[in-house]
Design a protein around this motif. Structure first.
Motif, PDB file in Angstrom:
ATOM      1  N   ASP A  23       0.835  -1.211   0.000  1.00  0.00           N
ATOM      2  CA  ASP A  23       0.000   0.000   0.000  1.00  0.00           C
ATOM      3  C   ASP A  23       0.867   1.257   0.000  1.00  0.00           C
ATOM      4  O   ASP A  23       0.541   2.257  -0.659  1.00  0.00           O
ATOM      5  CB  ASP A  23      -0.925   0.004   1.218  1.00  0.00           C
ATOM      6  CG  ASP A  23      -1.936  -1.136   1.176  1.00  0.00           C
ATOM      7  OD1 ASP A  23      -2.192  -1.668   0.073  1.00  0.00           O
ATOM      8  OD2 ASP A  23      -2.465  -1.499   2.242  1.00  0.00           O
ATOM      9  N   LEU A  24       1.976   1.203   0.723  1.00  0.00           N
ATOM     10  CA  LEU A  24       2.893   2.342   0.740  1.00  0.00           C
ATOM     11  C   LEU A  24       3.482   2.575  -0.645  1.00  0.00           C
ATOM     12  O   LEU A  24       3.555   3.726  -1.116  1.00  0.00           O
ATOM     13  CB  LEU A  24       4.006   2.083   1.759  1.00  0.00           C
ATOM     14  CG  LEU A  24       5.200   3.047   1.754  1.00  0.00           C
ATOM     15  CD1 LEU A  24       4.748   4.458   2.113  1.00  0.00           C
ATOM     16  CD2 LEU A  24       6.275   2.564   2.711  1.00  0.00           C
ATOM     17  N   LEU A  25       3.886   1.527  -1.327  1.00  0.00           N
ATOM     18  CA  LEU A  25       4.468   1.685  -2.662  1.00  0.00           C
ATOM     19  C   LEU A  25       3.441   2.193  -3.664  1.00  0.00           C
ATOM     20  O   LEU A  25       3.770   3.002  -4.544  1.00  0.00           O
ATOM     21  CB  LEU A  25       5.047   0.347  -3.134  1.00  0.00           C
ATOM     22  CG  LEU A  25       6.285  -0.168  -2.388  1.00  0.00           C
ATOM     23  CD1 LEU A  25       6.722  -1.512  -2.953  1.00  0.00           C
ATOM     24  CD2 LEU A  25       7.423   0.840  -2.473  1.00  0.00           C
ATOM     25  N   VAL A  26       2.197   1.725  -3.542  1.00  0.00           N
ATOM     26  CA  VAL A  26       1.143   2.212  -4.441  1.00  0.00           C
ATOM     27  C   VAL A  26       0.921   3.703  -4.223  1.00  0.00           C
ATOM     28  O   VAL A  26       0.845   4.491  -5.176  1.00  0.00           O
ATOM     29  CB  VAL A  26      -0.146   1.413  -4.232  1.00  0.00           C
ATOM     30  CG1 VAL A  26      -1.311   2.068  -4.981  1.00  0.00           C
ATOM     31  CG2 VAL A  26       0.025  -0.019  -4.707  1.00  0.00           C
ATOM     32  N   ALA A  27       0.795   4.099  -2.938  1.00  0.00           N
ATOM     33  CA  ALA A  27       0.599   5.523  -2.653  1.00  0.00           C
ATOM     34  C   ALA A  27       1.804   6.344  -3.081  1.00  0.00           C
ATOM     35  O   ALA A  27       1.671   7.457  -3.606  1.00  0.00           O
ATOM     36  CB  ALA A  27       0.337   5.707  -1.157  1.00  0.00           C
ATOM     37  N   GLN A  28       2.987   5.805  -2.893  1.00  0.00           N
ATOM     38  CA  GLN A  28       4.202   6.514  -3.272  1.00  0.00           C
ATOM     39  C   GLN A  28       4.311   6.667  -4.786  1.00  0.00           C
ATOM     40  O   GLN A  28       4.789   7.689  -5.294  1.00  0.00           O
ATOM     41  CB  GLN A  28       5.406   5.745  -2.725  1.00  0.00           C
ATOM     42  CG  GLN A  28       6.758   6.310  -3.084  1.00  0.00           C
ATOM     43  CD  GLN A  28       7.883   5.492  -2.484  1.00  0.00           C
ATOM     44  OE1 GLN A  28       8.004   5.389  -1.274  1.00  0.00           O
ATOM     45  NE2 GLN A  28       8.686   4.887  -3.332  1.00  0.00           N
ATOM     46  N   THR A  29       3.826   5.660  -5.526  1.00  0.00           N
ATOM     47  CA  THR A  29       3.946   5.686  -6.981  1.00  0.00           C
ATOM     48  C   THR A  29       2.901   6.577  -7.628  1.00  0.00           C
ATOM     49  O   THR A  29       3.187   7.337  -8.548  1.00  0.00           O
ATOM     50  CB  THR A  29       3.834   4.260  -7.536  1.00  0.00           C
ATOM     51  OG1 THR A  29       4.851   3.442  -6.945  1.00  0.00           O
ATOM     52  CG2 THR A  29       3.976   4.239  -9.047  1.00  0.00           C
ATOM     53  N   TYR A  30       1.666   6.494  -7.130  1.00  0.00           N
ATOM     54  CA  TYR A  30       0.557   7.155  -7.829  1.00  0.00           C
ATOM     55  C   TYR A  30       0.078   8.445  -7.155  1.00  0.00           C
ATOM     56  O   TYR A  30      -0.585   9.258  -7.809  1.00  0.00           O
ATOM     57  CB  TYR A  30      -0.631   6.207  -7.941  1.00  0.00           C
ATOM     58  CG  TYR A  30      -0.350   4.982  -8.769  1.00  0.00           C
ATOM     59  CD1 TYR A  30      -0.240   5.058 -10.151  1.00  0.00           C
ATOM     60  CD2 TYR A  30      -0.183   3.740  -8.174  1.00  0.00           C
ATOM     61  CE1 TYR A  30       0.027   3.943 -10.920  1.00  0.00           C
ATOM     62  CE2 TYR A  30       0.075   2.610  -8.929  1.00  0.00           C
ATOM     63  CZ  TYR A  30       0.181   2.720 -10.301  1.00  0.00           C
ATOM     64  OH  TYR A  30       0.447   1.600 -11.050  1.00  0.00           O
ATOM     65  N   ALA A  31       0.343   8.616  -5.872  1.00  0.00           N
ATOM     66  CA  ALA A  31      -0.289   9.744  -5.182  1.00  0.00           C
ATOM     67  C   ALA A  31       0.657  10.498  -4.271  1.00  0.00           C
ATOM     68  O   ALA A  31       0.204  11.224  -3.389  1.00  0.00           O
ATOM     69  CB  ALA A  31      -1.485   9.247  -4.365  1.00  0.00           C
ATOM     70  N   SER A  32       1.955  10.366  -4.443  1.00  0.00           N
ATOM     71  CA  SER A  32       2.884  11.041  -3.542  1.00  0.00           C
ATOM     72  C   SER A  32       3.358  12.390  -4.077  1.00  0.00           C
ATOM     73  O   SER A  32       4.191  13.031  -3.453  1.00  0.00           O
ATOM     74  CB  SER A  32       4.107  10.144  -3.294  1.00  0.00           C
ATOM     75  OG  SER A  32       4.803   9.907  -4.503  1.00  0.00           O
ATOM     76  N   VAL A  33       2.846  12.834  -5.239  1.00  0.00           N
ATOM     77  CA  VAL A  33       3.216  14.133  -5.799  1.00  0.00           C
ATOM     78  C   VAL A  33       1.946  14.941  -6.047  1.00  0.00           C
ATOM     79  O   VAL A  33       0.850  14.388  -6.184  1.00  0.00           O
ATOM     80  CB  VAL A  33       3.994  13.973  -7.121  1.00  0.00           C
ATOM     81  CG1 VAL A  33       5.321  13.260  -6.871  1.00  0.00           C
ATOM     82  CG2 VAL A  33       3.186  13.198  -8.141  1.00  0.00           C
ATOM     83  N   LYS A  34       2.093  16.256  -6.088  1.00  0.00           N
ATOM     84  CA  LYS A  34       0.952  17.117  -6.367  1.00  0.00           C
ATOM     85  C   LYS A  34       0.502  16.936  -7.805  1.00  0.00           C
ATOM     86  O   LYS A  34       1.315  16.788  -8.721  1.00  0.00           O
ATOM     87  CB  LYS A  34       1.319  18.584  -6.125  1.00  0.00           C
ATOM     88  CG  LYS A  34       1.531  18.933  -4.657  1.00  0.00           C
ATOM     89  CD  LYS A  34       1.815  20.411  -4.495  1.00  0.00           C
ATOM     90  CE  LYS A  34       2.007  20.782  -3.042  1.00  0.00           C
ATOM     91  NZ  LYS A  34       0.775  20.592  -2.240  1.00  0.00           N
ATOM     92  N   VAL A  35      -0.806  16.960  -8.003  1.00  0.00           N
ATOM     93  CA  VAL A  35      -1.390  16.821  -9.333  1.00  0.00           C
ATOM     94  C   VAL A  35      -1.861  18.204  -9.799  1.00  0.00           C
ATOM     95  O   VAL A  35      -2.642  18.862  -9.106  1.00  0.00           O
ATOM     96  CB  VAL A  35      -2.574  15.832  -9.316  1.00  0.00           C
ATOM     97  CG1 VAL A  35      -3.219  15.746 -10.703  1.00  0.00           C
ATOM     98  CG2 VAL A  35      -2.112  14.455  -8.850  1.00  0.00           C
ATOM     99  N   ARG A  36      -1.356  18.656 -10.931  1.00  0.00           N
ATOM    100  CA  ARG A  36      -1.750  19.949 -11.482  1.00  0.00           C
ATOM    101  C   ARG A  36      -3.073  19.799 -12.245  1.00  0.00           C
ATOM    102  O   ARG A  36      -3.260  18.837 -12.994  1.00  0.00           O
ATOM    103  CB  ARG A  36      -0.677  20.491 -12.426  1.00  0.00           C
ATOM    104  CG  ARG A  36       0.702  20.611 -11.787  1.00  0.00           C
ATOM    105  CD  ARG A  36       0.722  21.601 -10.643  1.00  0.00           C
ATOM    106  NE  ARG A  36       2.051  21.713 -10.049  1.00  0.00           N
ATOM    107  CZ  ARG A  36       2.336  22.477  -9.008  1.00  0.00           C
ATOM    108  NH1 ARG A  36       1.358  23.193  -8.454  1.00  0.00           N
ATOM    109  NH2 ARG A  36       3.557  22.526  -8.520  1.00  0.00           N
ATOM    110  N   THR A  37      -3.959  20.744 -12.048  1.00  0.00           N
ATOM    111  CA  THR A  37      -5.267  20.696 -12.727  1.00  0.00           C
ATOM    112  C   THR A  37      -5.490  21.986 -13.505  1.00  0.00           C
ATOM    113  O   THR A  37      -4.926  23.038 -13.183  1.00  0.00           O
ATOM    114  CB  THR A  37      -6.405  20.516 -11.702  1.00  0.00           C
ATOM    115  OG1 THR A  37      -6.440  21.648 -10.821  1.00  0.00           O
ATOM    116  CG2 THR A  37      -6.202  19.238 -10.895  1.00  0.00           C
TER     117      THR A  37
END
Length: 475
Positions: A245-259
């Motif tokens: 779960d940590l790796l998934v969050a780190q890979t997909y959701a650990s950076v800000k998403v620009r909109t």
């Protein structure tokens, strides 16, 4: 439990035990070597998810085996009472220790302990080699089974079998089997095929009982053995799931998403006609946007709004991993600093308290394994024909593997000598890391020093007496 006297029936029973316990022991073996069950993931997981699942395996279980195993080291054997009722001394020149060295058990004993701690039990067989010399070697729990009339209390098997070659399409499997008198060669087509088993007599093994000895880490009153791996599999799976779960969050959701709202992305156009290029469903194909931290976002339309979505905090996942490892340490009686590597700012008293639980577990293992080694020494004595075959008072000597500084040990031993009057020689074995060979060297040096001291005293007395006689004559 009564067993059939037929060697064929015994072989079938022993192969059935291997078949019954095979799946459980192989699962333990898989977890020891990092072949764990995959963490939960969506049914439609793609290759990237599966790669993260593979990388999430964090194998802590070998440490649970290695930590107590590294504190188990037999350094000598003290026989029972000798003539006159005095306790015998451990010697490296004894017949028992010669058998130990001949079997190269200084190094090979570790494999016996690790097997017992991993699977709950391991085995040794004591026998004569082709030259007639007595040797002992370890046997794997994955390939060996033993029958006991009372598995909870007996240390002598009724019969034992170890597989030497597993069956293949081209050849049947082969095994060796021992009962109380003889050794047999066993051939089998598969573990669950009782009709495909054949047995042939090899020879008498020379011992008065089955020469196979069981080393069990823990045996309950039902005769069941338990190692340190199997109870920890659930906790290991929990750690793997949290890290996944940590790796998934780190890979997909650990950076800000620009909109961006109020604007459409540029689309691909035909270079000749300028018409939009459509996909298979009739929708325009957008151009890829080359955006990174070095580029600015801007739009000509004043109604366009830019924003961002915050990243997912990873601190909760990290705390969860830390908590699971602490649970693993508590349940397995392993000091937390052995797993977490956090030993800063620990006083000597706190470090000793953290090691107490592990020390008690190691003492329990030493008691169980020590009884097994004593039976091995009795078997070796019987096969070699010397007088230790009925020595039930002998005991193995375990090396002191506790982590204490030499200065602390010297201070404690000095106080025991001065305050309690314990002879200095009786405290030599308490010196951290001392081996049986060093102990015997110290004894020889002490005897040499004592001889020199006695000679010096005799010469001093002789000189004094000579001077006294000279003075008397002069007077």
């Amino acid at each position: 439990m009564a067993f059939s006297a037929s060697p064929l029936a015994l072989a079938r029973q022993l192969l059935a035990i291997l078949n019954r316990d095979g799946d459980r022991l192989r699962r333990i073996d898989d977890y020891l070597h990092g072949r764990h069950a995959d963490p939960y993931m969506p049914a439609m997981a793609d290759d990237e998810y599966r790669l993260l699942a593979k990388r999430s395996i964090s194998n802590w279980l070998p440490l649970l085996v290695g930590t107590p195993a590294q504190a188990l080291y037999v350094d000598g054997f003290r026989p029972g009472m000798v003539a006159g009722g005095l306790p015998a001394q451990a010697e490296t020149t004894s017949d028992e220790w010669a058998h130990w060295q001949r079997s190269r058990l200084d190094a090979r004993q570790a494999a016996v302990y690790r097997g017992a701690l991993t699977y709950g039990h391991s085995f040794t067989v004591t026998e004569r080699d082709s030259a007639g010399r007595v040797r002992t070697k370890g046997l794997s729990a994955l390939k060996t089974a033993a029958l006991f009339e009372d598995p909870a209390n007996d240390d002598t098997p009724h019969a034992a079998l170890t597989v030497t070659a597993w069956p293949s399409p081209d050849a049947p499997g082969r095994a060796r089997m021992w009962d109380a008198r003889e050794e047999f060669a066993v051939s089998f087509k598969s573990l669950d095929d009782a009709k495909g088993v054949t047995v042939s007599r090899v020879s008498r093994h020379g011992a008065g009982e089955c020469p196979v000895t069981r080393f069990a880490a823990l045996v309950d009153l039902e005769g069941r053995t338990l190692g340190v791996i199997e109870p920890m599999i659930c906790l290991q799976d929990r750690i793997n799931q949290t890290i996944f779960d940590l790796l998934v969050a780190q890979t997909y959701a650990s950076v800000k998403v620009r909109t961006a709202t109020g604007m459409a992305p540029p689309i691909q156009r035909d270079p000749e006609t300028g018409d939009p290029v459509l996909d298979g469903q009739g929708n325009p194909i957008p151009l890829p946007i080359n955006h990174n931290a070095r580029r600015f976002l801007f739009a000509e339309d004043p109604d366009v709004r830019f924003g961002s979505l915050d990243e997912t905090p990873l601190g909760g996942f990290i705390d969860s991993v830390d908590m699971s490892i602490r649970h693993l340490a508590a349940v397995s009686q392993t000091p937390p600093h052995h797993l977490l590597g956090q030993i800063a700012n620990l006083s000597a008293e706190a470090l000793l308290a953290a090691e107490t639980s592990l020390s008690r577990k190691i003492a329990e293992f030493r008691t169980a394994f020590g009884e097994s080694w004593e039976r091995v020494f009795r078997l070796a004595a019987e096969l070699a024909g010397h007088g230790g075959a009925e020595d039930y008072q002998g005991e193995v000597i375990w090396r002191d593997m506790e982590s204490r500084s030499l200065a602390q040990a010297a201070d404690a031993l000095g106080k025991l000598r001065e305050q309690l009057g314990i002879p200095a020689k009786g405290l030599w074995r308490r010196v951290p890391g001392v081996t049986q060979t060093e102990f015997e060297d110290w004894e020889e040096l002490a005897e040499d020093e004592d001889s020199v001291g006695q000679l010096a005293s005799a010469l001093t007395r002789a000189t004094s007496d000579s001077r006294s006689e000279t003075y008397a004559e002069a007077a």
